[in-house]
Design an enzyme around this catalytic site. Structure first.
Site, PDB file in Angstrom:
ATOM      1  N   LYS A 196       5.633  -3.922   4.234  1.00 44.91           N
ATOM      2  CA  LYS A 196       5.938  -5.302   3.914  1.00 44.91           C
ATOM      3  C   LYS A 196       4.807  -5.948   3.120  1.00 44.91           C
ATOM      4  O   LYS A 196       4.997  -6.952   2.459  1.00 44.91           O
ATOM      5  CB  LYS A 196       6.116  -6.111   5.218  1.00 44.91           C
ATOM      6  CG  LYS A 196       7.170  -5.599   6.140  1.00 44.91           C
ATOM      7  CD  LYS A 196       7.210  -6.479   7.401  1.00 44.91           C
ATOM      8  CE  LYS A 196       8.037  -5.874   8.478  1.00 44.91           C
ATOM      9  NZ  LYS A 196       7.930  -6.655   9.744  1.00 44.91           N
ATOM     10  N   GLY A 197       3.619  -5.365   3.225  1.00 42.58           N
ATOM     11  CA  GLY A 197       2.403  -6.032   2.741  1.00 42.58           C
ATOM     12  C   GLY A 197       2.407  -6.478   1.294  1.00 42.58           C
ATOM     13  O   GLY A 197       1.785  -7.480   0.951  1.00 42.58           O
ATOM     14  N   GLU A 231       1.291  -1.844  -4.362  1.00 47.84           N
ATOM     15  CA  GLU A 231       0.737  -1.764  -3.009  1.00 47.84           C
ATOM     16  C   GLU A 231      -0.174  -2.963  -2.752  1.00 47.84           C
ATOM     17  O   GLU A 231      -0.748  -3.536  -3.698  1.00 47.84           O
ATOM     18  CB  GLU A 231      -0.018  -0.422  -2.879  1.00 47.84           C
ATOM     19  CG  GLU A 231      -0.732  -0.179  -1.586  1.00 47.84           C
ATOM     20  CD  GLU A 231       0.177  -0.081  -0.369  1.00 47.84           C
ATOM     21  OE1 GLU A 231       0.881  -1.065  -0.082  1.00 47.84           O
ATOM     22  OE2 GLU A 231       0.139   0.950   0.322  1.00 47.84           O
ATOM     23  N   ASP A 232      -0.293  -3.344  -1.491  1.00 49.15           N
ATOM     24  CA  ASP A 232      -1.181  -4.468  -1.166  1.00 49.15           C
ATOM     25  C   ASP A 232      -2.645  -4.041  -1.106  1.00 49.15           C
ATOM     26  O   ASP A 232      -3.514  -4.677  -1.670  1.00 49.15           O
ATOM     27  CB  ASP A 232      -0.760  -5.138   0.166  1.00 49.15           C
ATOM     28  CG  ASP A 232      -0.645  -4.146   1.324  1.00 49.15           C
ATOM     29  OD1 ASP A 232      -0.774  -2.924   1.101  1.00 49.15           O
ATOM     30  OD2 ASP A 232      -0.420  -4.607   2.466  1.00 49.15           O
ATOM     31  N   ASP A 288      -6.715   1.724   1.614  1.00 47.21           N
ATOM     32  CA  ASP A 288      -7.788   1.790   2.606  1.00 47.21           C
ATOM     33  C   ASP A 288      -8.279   3.247   2.672  1.00 47.21           C
ATOM     34  O   ASP A 288      -9.095   3.662   1.867  1.00 47.21           O
ATOM     35  CB  ASP A 288      -7.193   1.285   3.929  1.00 47.21           C
ATOM     36  CG  ASP A 288      -8.205   1.148   5.032  1.00 47.21           C
ATOM     37  OD1 ASP A 288      -9.364   0.847   4.734  1.00 47.21           O
ATOM     38  OD2 ASP A 288      -7.843   1.344   6.205  1.00 47.21           O
ATOM     39  N   LYS A 347     -10.317  -0.665  -0.936  1.00 43.11           N
ATOM     40  CA  LYS A 347     -11.529  -0.541  -0.100  1.00 43.11           C
ATOM     41  C   LYS A 347     -12.084   0.873  -0.301  1.00 43.11           C
ATOM     42  O   LYS A 347     -11.854   1.758   0.531  1.00 43.11           O
ATOM     43  CB  LYS A 347     -11.156  -0.728   1.379  1.00 43.11           C
ATOM     44  CG  LYS A 347     -10.953  -2.157   1.805  1.00 43.11           C
ATOM     45  CD  LYS A 347     -11.008  -2.305   3.322  1.00 43.11           C
ATOM     46  CE  LYS A 347      -9.654  -2.444   3.931  1.00 43.11           C
ATOM     47  NZ  LYS A 347      -9.638  -2.677   5.377  1.00 43.11           N
ATOM     48  N   PHE A 399     -11.550  -5.875   7.678  1.00 41.39           N
ATOM     49  CA  PHE A 399     -10.103  -6.004   7.861  1.00 41.39           C
ATOM     50  C   PHE A 399      -9.707  -7.379   7.347  1.00 41.39           C
ATOM     51  O   PHE A 399     -10.288  -8.389   7.733  1.00 41.39           O
ATOM     52  CB  PHE A 399      -9.701  -5.831   9.328  1.00 41.39           C
ATOM     53  CG  PHE A 399      -8.225  -5.649   9.476  1.00 41.39           C
ATOM     54  CD1 PHE A 399      -7.649  -4.407   9.254  1.00 41.39           C
ATOM     55  CD2 PHE A 399      -7.408  -6.721   9.787  1.00 41.39           C
ATOM     56  CE1 PHE A 399      -6.273  -4.239   9.341  1.00 41.39           C
ATOM     57  CE2 PHE A 399      -6.028  -6.564   9.874  1.00 41.39           C
ATOM     58  CZ  PHE A 399      -5.470  -5.309   9.658  1.00 41.39           C
ATOM     59  N   VAL A 400      -8.727  -7.415   6.434  1.00 43.05           N
ATOM     60  CA  VAL A 400      -8.358  -8.685   5.801  1.00 43.05           C
ATOM     61  C   VAL A 400      -6.893  -9.038   6.050  1.00 43.05           C
ATOM     62  O   VAL A 400      -6.061  -8.146   6.259  1.00 43.05           O
ATOM     63  CB  VAL A 400      -8.639  -8.654   4.276  1.00 43.05           C
ATOM     64  CG1 VAL A 400     -10.124  -8.610   3.997  1.00 43.05           C
ATOM     65  CG2 VAL A 400      -7.932  -7.490   3.591  1.00 43.05           C
ATOM     66  N   ASP A 408      -1.134  -8.446   6.959  1.00 43.81           N
ATOM     67  CA  ASP A 408      -1.002  -8.956   8.325  1.00 43.81           C
ATOM     68  C   ASP A 408      -2.022  -8.345   9.281  1.00 43.81           C
ATOM     69  O   ASP A 408      -2.672  -7.350   8.991  1.00 43.81           O
ATOM     70  CB  ASP A 408       0.385  -8.612   8.877  1.00 43.81           C
ATOM     71  CG  ASP A 408       0.503  -7.127   9.205  1.00 43.81           C
ATOM     72  OD1 ASP A 408       0.158  -6.307   8.340  1.00 43.81           O
ATOM     73  OD2 ASP A 408       0.904  -6.786  10.336  1.00 43.81           O
ATOM     74  N   ARG A 460       0.638 -13.309   7.390  1.00 41.23           N
ATOM     75  CA  ARG A 460       1.081 -12.861   6.066  1.00 41.23           C
ATOM     76  C   ARG A 460       1.239 -14.040   5.111  1.00 41.23           C
ATOM     77  O   ARG A 460       1.137 -13.884   3.902  1.00 41.23           O
ATOM     78  CB  ARG A 460       2.429 -12.138   6.157  1.00 41.23           C
ATOM     79  CG  ARG A 460       2.379 -10.770   6.820  1.00 41.23           C
ATOM     80  CD  ARG A 460       3.689 -10.035   6.576  1.00 41.23           C
ATOM     81  NE  ARG A 460       3.892  -8.911   7.468  1.00 41.23           N
ATOM     82  CZ  ARG A 460       3.434  -7.673   7.253  1.00 41.23           C
ATOM     83  NH1 ARG A 460       2.721  -7.422   6.186  1.00 41.23           N
ATOM     84  NH2 ARG A 460       3.678  -6.705   8.106  1.00 41.23           N
TER      85      ARG A 460
HETATM   86  P1  IMP Z   1      -4.276   3.612   4.115  1.00 42.04           P
HETATM   87  O1  IMP Z   1      -3.199   4.628   4.316  1.00 42.04           O
HETATM   88  O2  IMP Z   1      -5.386   3.767   5.092  1.00 42.04           O
HETATM   89  O3  IMP Z   1      -4.768   3.530   2.695  1.00 42.04           O
HETATM   90  O4  IMP Z   1      -3.691   2.213   4.526  1.00 42.04           O
HETATM   91  C1  IMP Z   1      -2.638   1.678   3.899  1.00 42.04           C
HETATM   92  C2  IMP Z   1      -2.013   0.551   4.664  1.00 42.04           C
HETATM   93  O5  IMP Z   1      -2.759   0.120   5.817  1.00 42.04           O
HETATM   94  C3  IMP Z   1      -1.935  -0.638   3.756  1.00 42.04           C
HETATM   95  O6  IMP Z   1      -0.818  -0.560   2.922  1.00 42.04           O
HETATM   96  C4  IMP Z   1      -1.883  -1.767   4.741  1.00 42.04           C
HETATM   97  O7  IMP Z   1      -0.541  -1.977   5.134  1.00 42.04           O
HETATM   98  C5  IMP Z   1      -2.707  -1.288   5.919  1.00 42.04           C
HETATM   99  N1  IMP Z   1      -4.077  -1.848   5.821  1.00 42.04           N
HETATM  100  C6  IMP Z   1      -5.205  -1.203   5.494  1.00 42.04           C
HETATM  101  N2  IMP Z   1      -6.275  -2.028   5.501  1.00 42.04           N
HETATM  102  C7  IMP Z   1      -5.790  -3.244   5.839  1.00 42.04           C
HETATM  103  C8  IMP Z   1      -6.399  -4.539   6.001  1.00 42.04           C
HETATM  104  O8  IMP Z   1      -7.615  -4.759   5.835  1.00 42.04           O
HETATM  105  N3  IMP Z   1      -5.558  -5.547   6.355  1.00 42.04           N
HETATM  106  C9  IMP Z   1      -4.224  -5.375   6.536  1.00 42.04           C
HETATM  107  N4  IMP Z   1      -3.622  -4.200   6.384  1.00 42.04           N
HETATM  108  C10 IMP Z   1      -4.398  -3.130   6.046  1.00 42.04           C
HETATM  109 MG    MG Z   2       0.681  -1.674   2.313  1.00 45.89          MG
END
Ligand code: IMP
Ligand code: MG
Length: 213
Positions: free
Chosen positions: A82-83, A138-139, A142, A170, A191-192, A198, A204
């Protein structure tokens, strides 16, 4: 507004707090007080990282670059729910090229702030990607695990081209190597929340992006 007698009268007397006008004032001041308290509590647990103005300027910049790079073509934008929903809504309205939209939703098992690495589609695309210019929206990237998985899945569906735009990145948190083609902001390891992101489904709708302290 007509207040039913039964709500405002206690016996033959109207209780002062239940008189229509006073009741509305009480409800209003309770609401104002609660809103004020919420603002104080929010400022105690959150710190502004990116203001609404900075985000909008950067989204405008990304839209201009994407419009220039895809000039004369139509792109299929794939939003990651949803992000990314707010970022995608702002971005598409600033683009100067024709776009079509579709969405995916991925679940990664883990707690509220950390993904475990096991990913699965909970909502797949509704259209074919074959031969199309596809842009994943993508939002935040990470660890990179989610996007690496999604990128590989979509690549296997033979799009004409496949690129990624992320609002936030990040890089210090990467577990797998993944680089987006368009990045809004590189941010430190915090964490944001806000602007679509969210924490346990809350925040959100904040207009800026905040660090959860
Ligand atoms: P990744 O697979 O670790 O790259 O994480 C991807 C997903 O984790 C993102 O699309 C977000 O939905 C969630 N996420 C990662 N970091 C944050 C954050 O700081 N705040 C909120 N959601 C996060
Ligand atoms: Mg996301």
């Amino acid at each position: 507004m007509v207040w039913p007698k039964s709500q405002t009268q206690v016996g033959n007397h109207v209780h002062p707090l239940l008189r229509p006008h006073d009741l509305r004032l009480t409800v209003f001041s309770t609401f104002a007080f609660t809103t004020h308290c919420k603002k104080i509590i929010l400022s105690m647990i959150m710190k502004l990282l990116l203001s609404e103005k900075r985000i909008q300027q950067r989204v405008g910049f990304l839209a201009r670059r994407i419009s220039r790079d895809f000039l004369g073509r139509e792109i299929l934008m794939v939003g990651v729910l949803k992000g990314a929903f707010i970022f995608m809504a702002d971005l598409v309205r600033k683009l100067k090229i024709p776009v079509r939209l579709d969405f995916v939703r991925l679940a990664s098992y883990g707690d509220g702030t950390c993904s475990s690495g096991k990913i699965q589609f909970t909502k797949d695309l509704e259209c074919s990607l074959r031969g199309k210019d596809v842009l994943i929206v993508e939002d935040i990237i990470d660890t990179g695990v989610t996007l690496q998985y999604l990128y590989r899945c979509l690549k296997a569906r033979r799009p004409g081209s496949l690129a990624v735009v992320t609002l936030l990145d990040k890089p210090s948190r990467r577990k797998v190597s993944f680089q987006a083609d368009y990045i809004g902001f590189q941010i430190p390891d915090h964490f944001v929340v806000g602007y679509g992101l969210d924490c346990a489904e809350e925040y959100r709708n904040l207009r800026g992006i905040y660090i959860v302290k």
